[in-house]
Design a protein around this motif. Structure first.
Motif, mmCIF file in Angstrom:
data_model
loop_
_atom_site.group_PDB
_atom_site.id
_atom_site.type_symbol
_atom_site.label_atom_id
_atom_site.label_comp_id
_atom_site.label_asym_id
_atom_site.label_seq_id
_atom_site.Cartn_x
_atom_site.Cartn_y
_atom_site.Cartn_z
ATOM 1 N N TYR A 169 0.888 -1.168 0.000
ATOM 2 C CA TYR A 169 0.000 0.000 0.000
ATOM 3 C C TYR A 169 0.918 1.207 0.000
ATOM 4 O O TYR A 169 1.413 1.636 1.034
ATOM 5 C CB TYR A 169 -0.896 -0.037 1.223
ATOM 6 N N GLU A 170 1.126 1.760 -1.187
ATOM 7 C CA GLU A 170 2.232 2.684 -1.425
ATOM 8 C C GLU A 170 1.787 4.138 -1.304
ATOM 9 O O GLU A 170 0.786 4.557 -1.894
ATOM 10 C CB GLU A 170 2.797 2.422 -2.831
ATOM 11 N N THR B 222 3.934 4.016 3.765
ATOM 12 C CA THR B 222 3.902 2.835 2.901
ATOM 13 C C THR B 222 4.022 1.597 3.775
ATOM 14 O O THR B 222 4.896 1.528 4.637
ATOM 15 C CB THR B 222 5.054 2.866 1.883
ATOM 16 N N ILE B 223 3.139 0.636 3.564
ATOM 17 C CA ILE B 223 3.221 -0.624 4.287
ATOM 18 C C ILE B 223 3.200 -1.764 3.273
ATOM 19 O O ILE B 223 2.586 -1.661 2.210
ATOM 20 C CB ILE B 223 2.071 -0.796 5.307
ATOM 21 N N THR B 224 3.882 -2.851 3.622
ATOM 22 C CA THR B 224 4.002 -4.000 2.731
ATOM 23 C C THR B 224 3.590 -5.264 3.465
ATOM 24 O O THR B 224 4.026 -5.504 4.591
ATOM 25 C CB THR B 224 5.449 -4.146 2.219
ATOM 26 N N MET C 15 4.170 -11.334 6.925
ATOM 27 C CA MET C 15 4.889 -10.214 7.531
ATOM 28 C C MET C 15 4.276 -8.904 7.062
ATOM 29 O O MET C 15 3.985 -8.715 5.881
ATOM 30 C CB MET C 15 6.371 -10.264 7.144
ATOM 31 N N LEU C 16 4.074 -7.975 8.020
ATOM 32 C CA LEU C 16 3.625 -6.619 7.731
ATOM 33 C C LEU C 16 4.751 -5.674 8.121
ATOM 34 O O LEU C 16 5.192 -5.661 9.270
ATOM 35 C CB LEU C 16 2.358 -6.290 8.517
ATOM 36 N N SER C 17 5.237 -4.876 7.177
ATOM 37 C CA SER C 17 6.345 -3.976 7.441
ATOM 38 C C SER C 17 6.077 -2.625 6.799
ATOM 39 O O SER C 17 5.281 -2.517 5.859
ATOM 40 C CB SER C 17 7.660 -4.563 6.908
ATOM 41 N N ASP D 155 3.436 -11.533 11.694
ATOM 42 C CA ASP D 155 4.589 -10.825 12.230
ATOM 43 C C ASP D 155 4.566 -9.393 11.701
ATOM 44 O O ASP D 155 3.951 -9.115 10.657
ATOM 45 C CB ASP D 155 5.896 -11.512 11.829
ATOM 46 N N ALA D 156 5.239 -8.495 12.395
ATOM 47 C CA ALA D 156 5.207 -7.093 11.988
ATOM 48 C C ALA D 156 6.519 -6.408 12.313
ATOM 49 O O ALA D 156 7.216 -6.779 13.273
ATOM 50 C CB ALA D 156 4.047 -6.357 12.667
ATOM 51 N N ASP D 157 6.844 -5.417 11.508
ATOM 52 C CA ASP D 157 8.009 -4.554 11.723
ATOM 53 C C ASP D 157 7.642 -3.190 11.158
ATOM 54 O O ASP D 157 7.852 -2.915 9.974
ATOM 55 C CB ASP D 157 9.241 -5.122 11.040
ATOM 56 N N VAL D 158 7.078 -2.328 12.009
ATOM 57 C CA VAL D 158 6.528 -1.054 11.564
ATOM 58 C C VAL D 158 7.083 0.068 12.436
ATOM 59 O O VAL D 158 7.107 -0.042 13.665
ATOM 60 C CB VAL D 158 4.986 -1.061 11.636
ATOM 61 N N LYS D 159 7.509 1.148 11.787
ATOM 62 C CA LYS D 159 7.982 2.342 12.484
ATOM 63 C C LYS D 159 6.939 3.444 12.345
ATOM 64 O O LYS D 159 6.389 3.659 11.272
ATOM 65 C CB LYS D 159 9.315 2.798 11.909
#
Length: 801
Positions: free
Chosen positions: A389-390, A404-406, A415-417, A471-475
């Protein structure tokens, strides 16, 4: 030459000619036979009633798929020259097969007798590839297909066919390039996913360009956004989308072309640069339920779906409502052979981002109503499909959100990042994340959890079962925080990591009162009960900014620095607080504070009246320290004291996080001679929701009794209890700061903190204890003028950390 020789030569010449004539006749006959066979085949193909072959075809297909198959209508084969071929290949005719009224049966357990029905099917077969054992079908045309998809709770489904096994691998291959249909319907009944849907497809009557559909969808999505975040929020979202589109257009104009299947996230009212061939020819509608939630939707499709190659994007548009969630998209399948290959303009709106879990399987927090607008790009990869989602923009409550999330579909968990930024963040919009919002807000998003009456700490349980789904890695960065005047928070940054049911926020940083409050939160939800570990560091919090609405603090100087380390078990913020173990420490370095505040704390009536009449002055803070140990949710003070030029204030007691109660005693000690003082211990009791502050009635009663008794002896003697001599004993600031510099510790979750001896200067009368040479306290003789000031090195112990 003799006559005999001449005869031999003549005979030799005649033999080859005879052979040649014979071979010529044979070839001629063969050609004639071939021509006759071809002609006969053509005549047979053209004149044969292929309906006679239907029973044989029905039987062979039935055996092959393990289901009843029947061609109930007319079966024909015609021949025609291919329009797509050139040269001599264009003269080789292709057979075209047409069959009407086809049915494919269902298993015995299915509700419907047929898995699929077709009014008509038609397709051509290329002839030349048959020589290489390849069946190439350029296109299949379906007329009014009807498909019934069904799955039972035990896992049985009707779309898995038991194909008959062959004796070995087939030397034939099948290539299907395009699929076209004019009208149809699909029924879905899935007991496992609790889906019950009816989908209808029909022609639009005329081709509709992609750009026109995009404009129409923009207007409809703006209405849906206004319903979620309000009219003003929808206007702000449109402005955000316009700014993003302008920035993208300036950086790369070619990226926004729809001819390659791309749909640029352009602003409202702008059209995509689509090629004329990118049009919609079919419309569809859907209605049903998912997990008991109503679903309705409509959209548009292209007329021909290319099943091979990525150079023919397939246009699609959808607008769907699933319960309180609105989803809309306009764009293309960039590679229809892989349904994950998408390039779409995507709008989302709803009452809480957490509700997307039921639709997408993506774990998101509870939020206020939201609306987003962005570009969704999907791609097929060997390790798993990837969707981005850019550069999306959005509104969540009164806050903006961009980034932006992928999503990557991988094993064992997706994975959600990504990185998210809020330029203006309403602090109140963070409350639903931990269940600290109001009951009305919870009711709006359908949350049935209720906060117990009179409790402040959120009791809404964490949904740890969802933590294990992804899993997730979001800032996340909140650049500017909007809050009430009493809350001195300026910005926010956090890095959210979720791995196999373990949620970590490392760090969780706030800008507070000119300083920083940096925390790490580690919640292990992989097992029950949830185990939590927390550390917090406060650095350079300015006293003046910490209490912006307290008038008497606006002249205060100095900083607060502190640290905390806690561990706990429980499945909600309230449960974690009630089981917490560890330490909490804080120190105030040199500064100044209002004399009025100190005098009010000492209840020195004359000085309070004087300061109120003639203004305030400032007094210097020598030191202030707080050291609490937490045991099973109870915070006990080992040190809680404040030392200034005018007074020493000690606080003792405890704070119980289990029932949110507190019982603190405040003991002021005047350093200077005071006349007409009511200096008596204060108390802070009650609950977090309803605290009570007052004077120790027992101490005042004793003082009043002394006044009455002395008054009976001598009226002037009645004033003696109101006169406060100076004890002039400061806190041992150097020792306190030295011991407070030791970092706090916490035991493993579920364990208690090992007991530690109290620090120097602890207790209600630390100043007096220090003056009398209490054990363990290295006391320095105070100067005659009062408290001993801190050295620059001591003051820098926490400023530099």
């Amino acid at each position: 030459m003799s006559s005999e020789n001449k005869e031999d030569g003549t005979s030799a010449a005649i033999v080859p000619r005879s052979v040649a004539r014979i071979l010529g006749k044979i070839v001629a006959w063969l050609l004639a036979i071939a021509a006759v066979l071809v002609a006969a085949t053509v005549v047979f193909a053209l004149t044969f009633d292929w309906n006679r072959a239907r029973p044989w075809i029905d039987d062979k297909v039935t055996q092959a798929i393990g289901r009843p198959f029947a061609i109930n209508g007319d079966l024909r084969i015609g021949w025609q020259r291919p329009a797509s071929e050139t040269g001599w290949r264009g003269w080789v005719p292709w057979p075209r097969f047409t069959a009407q009224n086809i049915t494919v049966g269902n298993p015995d357990w299915a509700k419907s007798p047929h898995f699929a029905t077709l009014d008509q099917i038609g397709f051509e077969v290329e002839v030349l590839p048959l020589l290489a054992h390849a069946i190439v079908i350029p296109s299949i045309d379906l007329v009014n297909p009807s498909i019934d998809v069904e799955r039972l709770a035990d896992g049985r489904n009707n779309w898995t066919f038991k194909l008959a096994s062959s004796g070995g691998p087939s030397t034939w291959t099948l290539q299907l390039r395009n699929l076209a249909f004019a009208k149809g319907s699909v029924a879905v009944s899935d007991a496992q996913s609790q889906v019950d849907m009816q989908i209808g497809i029909d022609t639009l009557g005329q081709a509709v360009p992609l750009g026109d559909v995009l404009k129409e969808q923009e207007a409809s999505s703006r209405t849906a956004s206004a319903q979620a975040v309000g009219q003003r929020g929808a206007q702000q979202l449109a402005a955000q989308a316009s700014a993003v589109a302008a920035a993208q257009a300036a950086s790369s104009a070619s990226e926004a072309t729809a001819g390659s299947g791309a749909i640029a996230p352009v602003a409202s009212g702008a059209a995509a640069n689509a090629k004329p061939a990118l049009t919609y020819a079919l419309g569809w509608t859907a209605k049903g339920a998912y997990e008991g939630t109503a679903i309705s939707g409509s959209g548009k499709l292209g007329s021909v779906l290319a099943l091979q190659g990525g150079d023919r994007p397939f246009p699609l548009q959808a607008e769907v409502r699933i319960g309180d969630t609105h989803l809309a998209l306009v764009g293309t399948l960039t590679d229809p052979s892989h349904l994950a290959a998408l390039d779409l303009r995507l709008w989302l709106a709803g009452v809480s981002l957490s509700h997307l879990y039921a639709i997408t399987g993506i774990t998101l927090p509870q939020t206020p109503p939201y609306a987003t607008d962005g570009r969704l790009i999907g791609g097929f990869k060997a390790g798993g499909n990837e969707f981005t989602y850019e550069n999306f923009t959005g509104r969540v409550g009164g806050s903006d959100i961009n980034g932006t999330i992928t999503y990557t579909g991988r094993e064992p968990r997706p994975m959600l990042s990504g990185e998210l930024v809020s330029n203006v963040l309403q602090f109140s919009d963070l409350a639903p994340i931990i269940g600290a919002d109001t009951r009305s807000s919870k009711a709006e998003r359908g949350d049935t959890a209720k906060q117990p009456a009179g409790r402040v700490l959120p009791a809404e349980p964490f949904q740890t079962d969802r933590w294990k789904a992804i899993d997730a890695d979001v800032k996340f960065t909140g650049k500017r925080i909007v809050k009430n005047a009493d809350l001195p928070i300026t910005d926010l940054y956090t890095h959210v990591v979720m791995q196999d049911g373990v949620l970590s926020l490392e760090p969780l940083d706030f800008g507070v009162a000119g300083g920083t409050l940096s925390s790490t939160i580690h919640l292990d939800g992989s097992a029950a009960p949830l185990k939590g570990r927390f550390t917090t560091s406060a650095r350079h919090l300015k006293l003046k900014q910490l209490f912006p609405s307290v008038k008497t603090m606006q002249s205060a100087l100095g900083e607060i620095n502190g640290d905390a380390a806690l561990s706990a078990t429980g499945n909600s913020p309230a449960a974690l607080a009630a089981t917490s173990n560890g330490e909490v420490k804080a120190v105030v370095t040199q500064g100044t504070i209002s004399r009025f505040l100190m005098e009010a704390a000492g209840l020195n009536v004359a000085n309070v009246v004087y300061e109120k009449m003639f203004g305030t002055q400032d007094v210097k803070i020598n030191c202030a320290a707080a050291d609490f140990v937490a045991t099973d949710g109870v915070l006990d003070s080992r040190v809680f004291a404040l030392d200034t030029e005018d007074a020493v204030i000690n606080i003792d007691g405890h704070v119980d996080l289990r029932d949110e109660s507190m019982d603190l005693g405040i003991h002021p000690h005047t350093k200077g001679f005071r006349v007409f003082t009511l200096r008596s211990p204060l108390y802070v009791k009650g609950t977090f929701n309803d605290p009570h502050v007052g004077v120790d009635a027992g101490a005042l009663a004793l003082r009043a009794g002394a006044m009455v008794g002395l008054g009976l002896i001598n009226p002037f003697a009645a004033l003696i209890p109101l006169i406060a001599p100076s004890n002039n004993q400061p806190l041992p600031c150097s020792d306190l700061l030295s011991q407070m510099k030791q970092a706090p510790s916490a035991p493993p979750p579920g364990k208690k903190e090992a007991s530690k001896p109290p620090l120097a200067g602890s207790g209600a009368h630390a100043g007096a204890a220090a003056a009398q040479g209490a054990p363990g306290v290295a006391r320095k003789a105070p100067p005659a003028a009062g408290a001993e000031p801190l050295s620059p090195a001591e003051a820098a112990q926490y400023k530099g950390s």
